[in-house]
Scaffold this motif. Structure first.
Motif, PDB file in Angstrom:
ATOM      1  N   UNK A  60       5.670 -13.555   0.040  1.00  0.00           N
ATOM      2  CA  UNK A  60       6.534 -13.057   1.105  1.00  0.00           C
ATOM      3  C   UNK A  60       7.174 -11.740   0.682  1.00  0.00           C
ATOM      4  N   UNK A  61       7.254 -10.791   1.636  1.00  0.00           N
ATOM      5  CA  UNK A  61       7.778  -9.466   1.323  1.00  0.00           C
ATOM      6  C   UNK A  61       8.635  -8.946   2.473  1.00  0.00           C
ATOM      7  N   UNK A  62       9.765  -8.388   2.106  1.00  0.00           N
ATOM      8  CA  UNK A  62      10.593  -7.633   3.052  1.00  0.00           C
ATOM      9  C   UNK A  62      10.250  -6.170   2.844  1.00  0.00           C
ATOM     10  N   UNK A  71       0.777  -2.793   9.529  1.00  0.00           N
ATOM     11  CA  UNK A  71      -0.569  -3.031  10.073  1.00  0.00           C
ATOM     12  C   UNK A  71      -1.579  -3.147   8.934  1.00  0.00           C
ATOM     13  N   UNK A  72      -1.548  -2.192   8.030  1.00  0.00           N
ATOM     14  CA  UNK A  72      -2.501  -2.205   6.917  1.00  0.00           C
ATOM     15  C   UNK A  72      -2.196  -3.339   5.939  1.00  0.00           C
ATOM     16  N   UNK A  73      -0.921  -3.579   5.689  1.00  0.00           N
ATOM     17  CA  UNK A  73      -0.550  -4.665   4.770  1.00  0.00           C
ATOM     18  C   UNK A  73      -1.088  -6.007   5.250  1.00  0.00           C
ATOM     19  N   UNK A  74      -0.920  -6.276   6.531  1.00  0.00           N
ATOM     20  CA  UNK A  74      -1.383  -7.550   7.084  1.00  0.00           C
ATOM     21  C   UNK A  74      -2.901  -7.655   7.048  1.00  0.00           C
ATOM     22  N   UNK A 121      -4.402 -11.157   4.015  1.00  0.00           N
ATOM     23  CA  UNK A 121      -4.267 -12.370   4.834  1.00  0.00           C
ATOM     24  C   UNK A 121      -3.650 -13.491   4.002  1.00  0.00           C
ATOM     25  N   UNK A 122      -2.757 -14.216   4.625  1.00  0.00           N
ATOM     26  CA  UNK A 122      -2.102 -15.311   3.912  1.00  0.00           C
ATOM     27  C   UNK A 122      -0.759 -14.935   3.328  1.00  0.00           C
ATOM     28  N   UNK A 123      -0.448 -13.631   3.305  1.00  0.00           N
ATOM     29  CA  UNK A 123       0.864 -13.200   2.836  1.00  0.00           C
ATOM     30  C   UNK A 123       1.713 -12.816   4.050  1.00  0.00           C
ATOM     31  N   UNK A 124       3.028 -13.004   3.926  1.00  0.00           N
ATOM     32  CA  UNK A 124       3.939 -12.748   5.038  1.00  0.00           C
ATOM     33  C   UNK A 124       4.752 -11.487   4.775  1.00  0.00           C
ATOM     34  N   UNK A 125       4.891 -10.670   5.830  1.00  0.00           N
ATOM     35  CA  UNK A 125       5.617  -9.409   5.717  1.00  0.00           C
ATOM     36  C   UNK A 125       6.703  -9.363   6.793  1.00  0.00           C
ATOM     37  N   UNK A 126       7.913  -9.082   6.350  1.00  0.00           N
ATOM     38  CA  UNK A 126       9.047  -9.087   7.257  1.00  0.00           C
ATOM     39  C   UNK A 126       9.618  -7.671   7.382  1.00  0.00           C
ATOM     40  N   UNK A 127       9.565  -7.095   8.582  1.00  0.00           N
ATOM     41  CA  UNK A 127      10.177  -5.777   8.786  1.00  0.00           C
ATOM     42  C   UNK A 127      11.686  -5.914   8.876  1.00  0.00           C
ATOM     43  N   UNK A 179       6.352   4.365  -3.257  1.00  0.00           N
ATOM     44  CA  UNK A 179       5.683   5.083  -2.180  1.00  0.00           C
ATOM     45  C   UNK A 179       4.884   4.090  -1.347  1.00  0.00           C
ATOM     46  N   UNK A 180       4.401   4.530  -0.196  1.00  0.00           N
ATOM     47  CA  UNK A 180       3.609   3.604   0.616  1.00  0.00           C
ATOM     48  C   UNK A 180       2.346   3.168  -0.112  1.00  0.00           C
ATOM     49  N   UNK A 181       1.720   4.110  -0.818  1.00  0.00           N
ATOM     50  CA  UNK A 181       0.547   3.729  -1.606  1.00  0.00           C
ATOM     51  C   UNK A 181       0.913   2.749  -2.704  1.00  0.00           C
ATOM     52  N   UNK A 182       2.071   2.973  -3.331  1.00  0.00           N
ATOM     53  CA  UNK A 182       2.541   2.059  -4.362  1.00  0.00           C
ATOM     54  C   UNK A 182       2.844   0.687  -3.811  1.00  0.00           C
ATOM     55  N   UNK A 183       3.430   0.637  -2.607  1.00  0.00           N
ATOM     56  CA  UNK A 183       3.712  -0.652  -1.972  1.00  0.00           C
ATOM     57  C   UNK A 183       2.429  -1.433  -1.716  1.00  0.00           C
ATOM     58  N   UNK A 184       1.438  -0.748  -1.163  1.00  0.00           N
ATOM     59  CA  UNK A 184       0.186  -1.420  -0.833  1.00  0.00           C
ATOM     60  C   UNK A 184      -0.493  -1.966  -2.080  1.00  0.00           C
ATOM     61  N   UNK A 185      -0.479  -1.191  -3.140  1.00  0.00           N
ATOM     62  CA  UNK A 185      -1.068  -1.638  -4.398  1.00  0.00           C
ATOM     63  C   UNK A 185      -0.289  -2.816  -4.985  1.00  0.00           C
ATOM     64  N   UNK A 186       1.035  -2.719  -4.935  1.00  0.00           N
ATOM     65  CA  UNK A 186       1.861  -3.790  -5.481  1.00  0.00           C
ATOM     66  C   UNK A 186       1.615  -5.099  -4.744  1.00  0.00           C
ATOM     67  N   UNK A 187       1.630  -5.037  -3.416  1.00  0.00           N
ATOM     68  CA  UNK A 187       1.435  -6.237  -2.608  1.00  0.00           C
ATOM     69  C   UNK A 187       0.060  -6.846  -2.868  1.00  0.00           C
TER      70      UNK A 187
END
Length: 301
Positions: free
Chosen positions: A226-228, A237-240, A244-250, A211-219
């Protein structure tokens, strides 16, 4: 006019709480008091005791807030922000299924209308679906609705044989295996996260389906850098901000839910100023819809 400042002023004046889903526009998330996924927002709506709740998300989410906080004025800033998947399972269709299958327990993804919830036994979110299903005896016949992709992924993960309603999320259904493969080719070191509303073929290519909440917690807790991200792009937006310092690729093309993006910051201002549009539910319907949500919340720790 500084619209963000005016919203902050009106929040104080109205004693209002602004809730926003992780898929809403960045400027909406920035003025929200709380941002989360369906489960987190349901809990916040139940616990907040605010006289005014401005719900920035699709309509069924605002309805859930009203179901859980009946004394509050619940505002949904843009009535056009609906959920096509929620509309794929009507109250009448579910009632007809129950009549034909009286021995089947009906589990509804929270992505359903308030009216549809009156005809089901228990709700779940993508974040707590496993716990909800584990509370149901394995021998019990179960119908899962409305998302067949989420249901199929749960069937495989939990080794269940639930019947599945023929519904889907138009946004997540657009994510194809080749989109994941192309992103992995560009970013071979990246960890792949997708939403369980994606098709099983997409989920098979991911490292985690959350879930989105699960993704945010995992990251937040991951040592990966780095995460796709295989879900609606609003979550980036919230992930970034939080990492800070981690890369997110849509993914490409960008995964955009036009319904989540309907609500603008101007809509939020007008809703607070005018206390409209308001979510109103018939009390007997609200009470019946509250029952399966209450059962869901009872299952959780």
């Amino acid at each position: 006019m500084d619209i963000a400042r005016e919203i902050r002023r009106l929040k104080v004046e109205r004693k209002a709480l602004v809730l926003a889903h992780n898929y809403t526009r960045p400027e909406i998330q920035d003025i929200a008091d709380f941002t989360g996924d369906s489960l987190e927002l349901s809990r916040k709506a139940a616990e907040c005791h605010a006289p005014v709740i401005v719900f920035c998300g699709v309509r069924f989410m605002a309805e859930t807030a009203k179901i859980l906080s009946p004394e509050a004025i619940v505002l949904h800033p843009n009535p056009r922000s609906g959920c096509p998947m929620a509309d794929m399972a009507s109250r009448e269709e579910i009632a007809s299924y129950r009549k034909d299958h009286p021995d089947t327990l009906i589990v509804a993804y929270v992505n359903t209308t308030a009216a549809a919830k009156t005809e089901v036994d228990i709700c779940c979110t993508s974040g707590n679906a496993e716990k909800v299903l584990e509370s149901i005896p394995e021998e019990k016949k179960v119908l899962f609705l409305p998302d067949a992709n989420l249901g199929a992924n749960l069937n495989r993960r939990l080794d269940r044989k639930m019947a599945l309603w023929p519904g889907w999320c138009p946004t997540h259904n657009k994510i194809l295996p080749e989109h994941i493969l192309e992103a992995k080719a560009k970013h071979p070191e990246a960890f792949v996260l997708v939403h369980p509303e994606c098709t099983p073929k997409v989920v098979d290519l991911a490292d985690q389906a959350l879930s989105t909440g699960g993704m945010l917690s995992f990251v937040r807790n991951s040592k990966n850098r780095e995460f796709i991200i295989g879900t609606e792009c609003g979550i980036l937006h919230r992930m970034c901000k939080e990492n800070p310092g981690k890369a997110f690729y849509p993914l490409e093309p960008a995964v955009i839910c036009p319904n989540m993006k309907c609500i603008t910051i101007e809509d939020v201002f007008l809703a607070l100023r005018d206390l409209s549009p308001e979510i109103k539910l018939d009390e007997s319907l609200r009470l019946r819809a509250r029952e399966p949500i209450g059962r869901m919340l009872e299952v959780l720790p």
